[in-house]
Design a protein around this motif. Structure first.
Motif, PDB file in Angstrom:
ATOM      1  N   GLN A   4     -39.402 122.234  11.738  1.00 36.00           N
ATOM      2  CA  GLN A   4     -38.997 121.364  12.839  1.00 36.00           C
ATOM      3  C   GLN A   4     -37.525 121.010  12.664  1.00 36.00           C
ATOM      4  O   GLN A   4     -37.111 120.552  11.603  1.00 36.00           O
ATOM      5  CB  GLN A   4     -39.843 120.096  12.847  1.00 36.00           C
ATOM      6  CG  GLN A   4     -39.544 119.173  13.985  1.00 36.00           C
ATOM      7  CD  GLN A   4     -40.420 117.933  13.940  1.00 36.00           C
ATOM      8  OE1 GLN A   4     -40.713 117.414  12.876  1.00 36.00           O
ATOM      9  NE2 GLN A   4     -40.823 117.458  15.092  1.00 36.00           N
ATOM     10  N   ASP A  62     -32.079 122.372  29.424  1.00 34.69           N
ATOM     11  CA  ASP A  62     -32.678 123.247  28.410  1.00 34.69           C
ATOM     12  C   ASP A  62     -33.443 124.354  29.119  1.00 34.69           C
ATOM     13  O   ASP A  62     -34.633 124.239  29.370  1.00 34.69           O
ATOM     14  CB  ASP A  62     -33.599 122.455  27.494  1.00 34.69           C
ATOM     15  CG  ASP A  62     -34.373 123.348  26.543  1.00 34.69           C
ATOM     16  OD1 ASP A  62     -33.890 124.453  26.231  1.00 34.69           O
ATOM     17  OD2 ASP A  62     -35.474 122.950  26.121  1.00 34.69           O
ATOM     18  N   SER A  74     -34.216 127.132  27.922  1.00 30.65           N
ATOM     19  CA  SER A  74     -35.093 127.840  26.989  1.00 30.65           C
ATOM     20  C   SER A  74     -36.481 127.231  26.928  1.00 30.65           C
ATOM     21  O   SER A  74     -37.448 127.901  26.596  1.00 30.65           O
ATOM     22  CB  SER A  74     -34.484 127.814  25.589  1.00 30.65           C
ATOM     23  OG  SER A  74     -34.533 126.499  25.047  1.00 30.65           O
ATOM     24  N   LEU A 132     -37.292 125.185  24.701  1.00 25.49           N
ATOM     25  CA  LEU A 132     -37.576 124.972  23.280  1.00 25.49           C
ATOM     26  C   LEU A 132     -37.561 123.501  22.875  1.00 25.49           C
ATOM     27  O   LEU A 132     -38.242 123.112  21.933  1.00 25.49           O
ATOM     28  CB  LEU A 132     -36.549 125.730  22.412  1.00 25.49           C
ATOM     29  CG  LEU A 132     -36.615 127.243  22.451  1.00 25.49           C
ATOM     30  CD1 LEU A 132     -35.429 127.855  21.703  1.00 25.49           C
ATOM     31  CD2 LEU A 132     -37.927 127.731  21.856  1.00 25.49           C
ATOM     32  N   VAL A 135     -37.026 121.012  18.037  1.00 27.15           N
ATOM     33  CA  VAL A 135     -37.422 122.405  18.248  1.00 27.15           C
ATOM     34  C   VAL A 135     -38.321 122.736  17.077  1.00 27.15           C
ATOM     35  O   VAL A 135     -37.984 122.452  15.923  1.00 27.15           O
ATOM     36  CB  VAL A 135     -36.211 123.364  18.277  1.00 27.15           C
ATOM     37  CG1 VAL A 135     -36.670 124.811  18.318  1.00 27.15           C
ATOM     38  CG2 VAL A 135     -35.319 123.058  19.463  1.00 27.15           C
ATOM     39  N   PHE A 164     -40.461 125.801  15.197  1.00 26.59           N
ATOM     40  CA  PHE A 164     -40.770 127.214  15.036  1.00 26.59           C
ATOM     41  C   PHE A 164     -41.996 127.313  14.144  1.00 26.59           C
ATOM     42  O   PHE A 164     -42.016 126.772  13.042  1.00 26.59           O
ATOM     43  CB  PHE A 164     -39.601 127.973  14.405  1.00 26.59           C
ATOM     44  CG  PHE A 164     -38.389 128.055  15.294  1.00 26.59           C
ATOM     45  CD1 PHE A 164     -38.426 128.782  16.463  1.00 26.59           C
ATOM     46  CD2 PHE A 164     -37.218 127.406  14.956  1.00 26.59           C
ATOM     47  CE1 PHE A 164     -37.315 128.867  17.294  1.00 26.59           C
ATOM     48  CE2 PHE A 164     -36.100 127.490  15.768  1.00 26.59           C
ATOM     49  CZ  PHE A 164     -36.149 128.209  16.947  1.00 26.59           C
ATOM     50  N   ASP A 217     -41.826 133.653  15.326  1.00 27.63           N
ATOM     51  CA  ASP A 217     -41.420 132.719  16.375  1.00 27.63           C
ATOM     52  C   ASP A 217     -39.898 132.557  16.377  1.00 27.63           C
ATOM     53  O   ASP A 217     -39.263 132.539  17.433  1.00 27.63           O
ATOM     54  CB  ASP A 217     -42.112 131.371  16.150  1.00 27.63           C
ATOM     55  CG  ASP A 217     -42.067 130.456  17.355  1.00 27.63           C
ATOM     56  OD1 ASP A 217     -41.785 130.931  18.477  1.00 27.63           O
ATOM     57  OD2 ASP A 217     -42.317 129.247  17.165  1.00 27.63           O
ATOM     58  N   ASN A 234     -37.331 133.862  19.468  1.00 32.30           N
ATOM     59  CA  ASN A 234     -36.540 132.864  20.197  1.00 32.30           C
ATOM     60  C   ASN A 234     -35.100 132.757  19.715  1.00 32.30           C
ATOM     61  O   ASN A 234     -34.386 131.831  20.094  1.00 32.30           O
ATOM     62  CB  ASN A 234     -37.216 131.496  20.080  1.00 32.30           C
ATOM     63  CG  ASN A 234     -38.488 131.439  20.863  1.00 32.30           C
ATOM     64  OD1 ASN A 234     -38.465 131.480  22.082  1.00 32.30           O
ATOM     65  ND2 ASN A 234     -39.614 131.384  20.171  1.00 32.30           N
ATOM     66  N   PHE A 265     -32.333 130.167  21.096  1.00 30.63           N
ATOM     67  CA  PHE A 265     -31.995 129.071  20.194  1.00 30.63           C
ATOM     68  C   PHE A 265     -30.486 128.996  19.961  1.00 30.63           C
ATOM     69  O   PHE A 265     -29.903 127.909  19.990  1.00 30.63           O
ATOM     70  CB  PHE A 265     -32.741 129.216  18.869  1.00 30.63           C
ATOM     71  CG  PHE A 265     -32.463 128.110  17.911  1.00 30.63           C
ATOM     72  CD1 PHE A 265     -32.944 126.830  18.154  1.00 30.63           C
ATOM     73  CD2 PHE A 265     -31.711 128.330  16.778  1.00 30.63           C
ATOM     74  CE1 PHE A 265     -32.682 125.788  17.278  1.00 30.63           C
ATOM     75  CE2 PHE A 265     -31.440 127.299  15.896  1.00 30.63           C
ATOM     76  CZ  PHE A 265     -31.923 126.018  16.145  1.00 30.63           C
ATOM     77  N   LEU A 317     -28.975 127.502  22.955  1.00 32.80           N
ATOM     78  CA  LEU A 317     -29.294 126.074  22.978  1.00 32.80           C
ATOM     79  C   LEU A 317     -28.366 125.287  22.054  1.00 32.80           C
ATOM     80  O   LEU A 317     -27.815 124.258  22.442  1.00 32.80           O
ATOM     81  CB  LEU A 317     -30.748 125.869  22.567  1.00 32.80           C
ATOM     82  CG  LEU A 317     -31.215 124.423  22.403  1.00 32.80           C
ATOM     83  CD1 LEU A 317     -31.251 123.729  23.757  1.00 32.80           C
ATOM     84  CD2 LEU A 317     -32.559 124.391  21.739  1.00 32.80           C
TER      85      LEU A 317
END
Length: 72
Positions: free
Chosen positions: A12, A32, A34, A36, A47, A49, A54, A58, A62, A65
């Motif tokens: 995280q 955002d 994305s 995410l 965010v 993962f 993952d 992404n 990411f 972002l």
């Protein structure tokens, strides 16, 4: 950005708007595309993962972002 190393699942990352709560919470907007980001409060988002697959899936979103966040 900080890492939440005690997350129960995956990794995280926490996106902060700064050390202090901003007075512009009502006016702050961040796009955002994305999807995410998950907002914890008006000045912090995360965010998550789940695993390396993952992250790889992404990666491009990411990076975009993070660049947008830094330039906000």
């Amino acid at each position: 950005m900080t890492f939440q190393l005690r997350a129960k699942k995956g990794v995280q990352l926490i996106f902060h708007r700064g050390a202090k709560v901003k007075d512009d919470r009502a006016d702050f907007r961040f796009s955002d595309e994305s999807g995410l980001l998950g907002w914890i409060s008006s000045d912090r988002a995360t965010v998550i993962f789940q695993d390396l697959d993952d992250v790889k899936a992404n990666e491009e979103a990411f990076v975009t972002l993070v660049r947008s966040w830094v330039n906000t």
